[in-house]
Design a protein around this motif. Structure first.
Motif, PDB file in Angstrom:
ATOM      1  N   MET A 266      -0.587   5.008   5.777  1.00 61.17           N
ATOM      2  CA  MET A 266      -1.476   5.179   4.635  1.00 61.17           C
ATOM      3  C   MET A 266      -2.397   6.379   4.819  1.00 61.17           C
ATOM      4  O   MET A 266      -2.645   7.140   3.883  1.00 61.17           O
ATOM      5  N   VAL A 267      -2.897   6.582   6.030  1.00 57.51           N
ATOM      6  CA  VAL A 267      -3.740   7.748   6.287  1.00 57.51           C
ATOM      7  C   VAL A 267      -2.930   9.030   6.113  1.00 57.51           C
ATOM      8  O   VAL A 267      -3.414  10.020   5.555  1.00 57.51           O
ATOM      9  N   ASP A 268      -1.675   9.021   6.562  1.00 55.88           N
ATOM     10  CA  ASP A 268      -0.790  10.163   6.333  1.00 55.88           C
ATOM     11  C   ASP A 268      -0.753  10.522   4.847  1.00 55.88           C
ATOM     12  O   ASP A 268      -0.946  11.676   4.454  1.00 55.88           O
ATOM     13  N   TRP A 269      -0.469   9.532   4.020  1.00 51.46           N
ATOM     14  CA  TRP A 269      -0.337   9.775   2.584  1.00 51.46           C
ATOM     15  C   TRP A 269      -1.649  10.236   1.971  1.00 51.46           C
ATOM     16  O   TRP A 269      -1.676  11.164   1.152  1.00 51.46           O
ATOM     17  N   LEU A 270      -2.755   9.598   2.346  1.00 49.75           N
ATOM     18  CA  LEU A 270      -4.049   9.958   1.765  1.00 49.75           C
ATOM     19  C   LEU A 270      -4.448  11.385   2.114  1.00 49.75           C
ATOM     20  O   LEU A 270      -5.152  12.052   1.341  1.00 49.75           O
ATOM     21  N   GLY A 273      -2.032  15.287   0.387  1.00 46.39           N
ATOM     22  CA  GLY A 273      -2.090  16.023  -0.868  1.00 46.39           C
ATOM     23  C   GLY A 273      -1.001  15.654  -1.859  1.00 46.39           C
ATOM     24  O   GLY A 273      -0.959  16.183  -2.975  1.00 46.39           O
ATOM     25  N   LYS A 274      -0.115  14.736  -1.485  1.00 44.58           N
ATOM     26  CA  LYS A 274       1.013  14.396  -2.364  1.00 44.58           C
ATOM     27  C   LYS A 274       0.568  13.687  -3.635  1.00 44.58           C
ATOM     28  O   LYS A 274       1.180  13.856  -4.703  1.00 44.58           O
ATOM     29  N   PHE A 275      -0.489  12.895  -3.556  1.00 49.16           N
ATOM     30  CA  PHE A 275      -0.916  12.164  -4.753  1.00 49.16           C
ATOM     31  C   PHE A 275      -1.490  13.099  -5.812  1.00 49.16           C
ATOM     32  O   PHE A 275      -1.448  12.780  -7.005  1.00 49.16           O
ATOM     33  N   GLU A 276      -2.028  14.224  -5.401  1.00 47.33           N
ATOM     34  CA  GLU A 276      -2.534  15.184  -6.375  1.00 47.33           C
ATOM     35  C   GLU A 276      -1.409  16.042  -6.934  1.00 47.33           C
ATOM     36  O   GLU A 276      -1.450  16.461  -8.087  1.00 47.33           O
ATOM     37  N   ARG A 277      -0.389  16.284  -6.140  1.00 45.20           N
ATOM     38  CA  ARG A 277       0.766  17.052  -6.617  1.00 45.20           C
ATOM     39  C   ARG A 277       1.662  16.205  -7.516  1.00 45.20           C
ATOM     40  O   ARG A 277       2.311  16.725  -8.436  1.00 45.20           O
ATOM     41  N   ARG A 282       3.298   6.072  -6.924  1.00 44.24           N
ATOM     42  CA  ARG A 282       2.698   4.830  -6.454  1.00 44.24           C
ATOM     43  C   ARG A 282       3.448   4.374  -5.194  1.00 44.24           C
ATOM     44  O   ARG A 282       4.673   4.457  -5.143  1.00 44.24           O
ATOM     45  N   ILE A 283       2.696   3.899  -4.202  1.00 39.67           N
ATOM     46  CA  ILE A 283       3.316   3.400  -2.976  1.00 39.67           C
ATOM     47  C   ILE A 283       2.782   2.007  -2.676  1.00 39.67           C
ATOM     48  O   ILE A 283       1.667   1.649  -3.075  1.00 39.67           O
ATOM     49  N   MET A 284       3.583   1.194  -1.971  1.00 32.56           N
ATOM     50  CA  MET A 284       3.157  -0.149  -1.581  1.00 32.56           C
ATOM     51  C   MET A 284       3.594  -0.433  -0.153  1.00 32.56           C
ATOM     52  O   MET A 284       4.619   0.080   0.307  1.00 32.56           O
ATOM     53  N   TYR A 285       2.803  -1.251   0.544  1.00 29.44           N
ATOM     54  CA  TYR A 285       3.057  -1.578   1.947  1.00 29.44           C
ATOM     55  C   TYR A 285       3.379  -3.062   2.074  1.00 29.44           C
ATOM     56  O   TYR A 285       2.490  -3.914   2.024  1.00 29.44           O
ATOM     57  N   ALA A 286       4.662  -3.375   2.225  1.00 29.29           N
ATOM     58  CA  ALA A 286       5.101  -4.758   2.311  1.00 29.29           C
ATOM     59  C   ALA A 286       4.814  -5.333   3.687  1.00 29.29           C
ATOM     60  O   ALA A 286       5.081  -4.699   4.709  1.00 29.29           O
ATOM     61  N   GLU A 287       4.247  -6.508   3.692  1.00 31.76           N
ATOM     62  CA  GLU A 287       3.965  -7.285   4.905  1.00 31.76           C
ATOM     63  C   GLU A 287       2.928  -6.608   5.808  1.00 31.76           C
ATOM     64  O   GLU A 287       2.848  -6.905   6.991  1.00 31.76           O
ATOM     65  N   PRO A 321     -10.525  10.165  -0.292  1.00 32.36           N
ATOM     66  CA  PRO A 321      -9.313   9.347  -0.101  1.00 32.36           C
ATOM     67  C   PRO A 321      -9.413   7.960  -0.736  1.00 32.36           C
ATOM     68  O   PRO A 321      -8.395   7.438  -1.210  1.00 32.36           O
ATOM     69  N   SER A 322     -10.596   7.371  -0.754  1.00 35.56           N
ATOM     70  CA  SER A 322     -10.716   6.035  -1.353  1.00 35.56           C
ATOM     71  C   SER A 322     -10.384   6.065  -2.840  1.00 35.56           C
ATOM     72  O   SER A 322      -9.851   5.088  -3.387  1.00 35.56           O
ATOM     73  N   GLU A 323     -10.691   7.163  -3.522  1.00 35.67           N
ATOM     74  CA  GLU A 323     -10.332   7.283  -4.936  1.00 35.67           C
ATOM     75  C   GLU A 323      -8.817   7.397  -5.097  1.00 35.67           C
ATOM     76  O   GLU A 323      -8.231   6.806  -6.017  1.00 35.67           O
ATOM     77  N   LEU A 324      -8.194   8.149  -4.221  1.00 33.69           N
ATOM     78  CA  LEU A 324      -6.733   8.277  -4.268  1.00 33.69           C
ATOM     79  C   LEU A 324      -6.071   6.940  -3.998  1.00 33.69           C
ATOM     80  O   LEU A 324      -5.064   6.585  -4.637  1.00 33.69           O
ATOM     81  N   PHE A 325      -6.615   6.194  -3.044  1.00 35.65           N
ATOM     82  CA  PHE A 325      -6.092   4.860  -2.752  1.00 35.65           C
ATOM     83  C   PHE A 325      -6.119   3.993  -4.007  1.00 35.65           C
ATOM     84  O   PHE A 325      -5.115   3.336  -4.348  1.00 35.65           O
TER      85      PHE A 325
END
Length: 406
Positions: A266-270, A273-277, A282-287, A321-325
């Motif tokens: 999750m830190v990698d993604w946050l 810069g991918k969420f702004e591009r 949307r991503i989800m973390y199962a389990e 990052p919290s806003e992107l989350f």
């Protein structure tokens, strides 16, 4: 709670029946593609987060199990793959046959019946033999066969597992050829055209020898997901490396810290810069559970605010990052009382419920009771969102929580 909403589980599992690839691969590949062989177990260990089984030869002594065989891979079915119906102390690391597992693991009508027992209306299911994001095909030498294997699995998932017999209650989750982002993008679009809204991906691709998400290598795949509204679903262990501390650490160590890969991912993604591009991504973390999320968001915001100048993210991450989350990330849990007590710090709209059927961690057949006990302090409308509403919105389900189909 007097009433508890019908559950939409975003993390269950299917144990693929033996015919999946036998029936769907071209005839020239049927004898070398994935197939099931009944054979004895020679030895099997699970230490330091690494699962290491060794198949015996015909006539050898040892417990008999069903094994998936594909190129050099010999992967047995184990009790951990399908543990529901067994007392906790009876669940051992042992090989089994299809006859020794609960039929709901691989049979659609039996699965629906077990969902009824567990107050579950609909379920999204991750693979078993391909592993959680198709690593099995990524590691294979024959890329042509690997691509056919991925497509065959996806066809079976959409047409059979989630086909008419499932009545919209099973939600398709497909795979991609991880070794080629352009082929992956094409597979996302192929499946999106028939109503699929979720694709499995690795939490930490470099563990698989693949590029990280900080590169541009994945952009064709990410663009396809952004364009089609396909959710990227990452399961713990989808990097083929479960968290552990030492080569001799028992499985209990890794089981306690299974969330760690999700945390790192999750830190990698946050910070990527991918969420702004790709603003629709949307991503989800199962389990992965959710109790760890508030601190990570707090720390990520501090790092972004105070250290982005030298931290390598100032030019690509332009918002906290919290806003992107809040806009892009979903945490999934099946048993996390602590996380639910701190729900405000996670976000009601960022949480999904799961039952993990038929794995050893599953709350089946008491997922309703577990959820009601842990969510008793929450308002009914909040419980409704967590248990089903968020999943309906994220996965494009009908108001009744069913997959609308192609």
């Amino acid at each position: 709670m007097e009433t508890f909403p019908k559950i939409i589980s975003v993390d269950d599992h299917t144990v693929e029946p033996p015919h999946v690839w036998r029936d769907r691969l071209p005839s020239k590949y049927r004898d070398i593609g994935p197939r099931v062989v009944r054979a004895p177990l020679k030895e099997m260990t699970f230490l330091g987060g690494k699962f290491a089984p060794v198949m015996g030869a015909k006539g050898d002594e040892g417990p008999i199990g069903d094994w998936w065989v594909y190129e050099d891979l010999h992967r047995p079915l184990t009790r951990l793959d399908t543990a529901v119906g067994y007392a906790r102390d009876e669940i051992k690391l042992e090989v089994i046959t299809y006859e020794q597992m609960r039929p709901g693991s691989y049979d659609v009508p039996a699965r629906l019946a077990d969902m009824d027992v567990n107050h579950v209306q609909s379920a999204l299911c991750f693979p078993t033999f391909p592993r959680f994001c198709g690593q099995t095909f990524t590691e294979a030498r024959d890329r042509e066969l690997g691509l056919l294997g991925v497509r065959a699995y996806n066809d079976w998932m959409v047409e059979e597992w989630c086909g008419p017999e499932a009545h919209g209650r099973l939600i398709p989750l497909t795979l991609i050829p991880l070794w080629d982002a352009e082929l992956a993008a094409a597979e996302v679009r192929r499946n999106a055209a028939r109503g699929v809204r979720a694709v499995a991906f690795s939490e930490i691709p470099p563990h698989l020898g693949l590029p990280s998400i900080h590169t541009d290598d994945w952009d064709p795949f990410l663009a396809a997901c952004d364009e089609t509204g396909t959710v990227i679903a990452m399961h713990i262990g989808s990097s083929s490396k479960m968290p552990s501390t030492s080569p001799d650490a028992p499985p209990a160590v890794g089981s306690t810290i299974t969330f760690a890969n999700c945390c790192f991912s999750m830190v990698d993604w946050l910070m990527s810069g991918k969420f702004e591009r790709f603003p629709r991504l949307r991503i989800m973390y199962a389990e992965g559970q959710i109790g760890w999320i508030p601190y990570i968001l707090e720390r990520a915001d501090v790092v972004w605010e105070e250290n982005r100048g030298w931290g390598g993210v100032a030019d690509k991450v332009h918002r906290p990052p919290s806003e992107l989350f809040t806009e892009h990330v979903y945490g999934c849990f099946f048993d996390d009382a602590f996380g639910l007590r701190n729900l405000d710090a996670v976000g009601v709209g960022n949480v999904l419920y799961e039952t993990d059927y038929p794995h050893s961690d599953s709350t089946w057949p008491k997922s309703k009771e577990v959820g009601a006990a842990q969510m008793g302090h929450l308002a009914p409308e909040v419980v409704e969102r967590i248990v089903r509403g968020n999943a309906i919105e994220l996965l494009g389900l009908t108001e009744q929580g069913l997959w609308p189909g192609p």
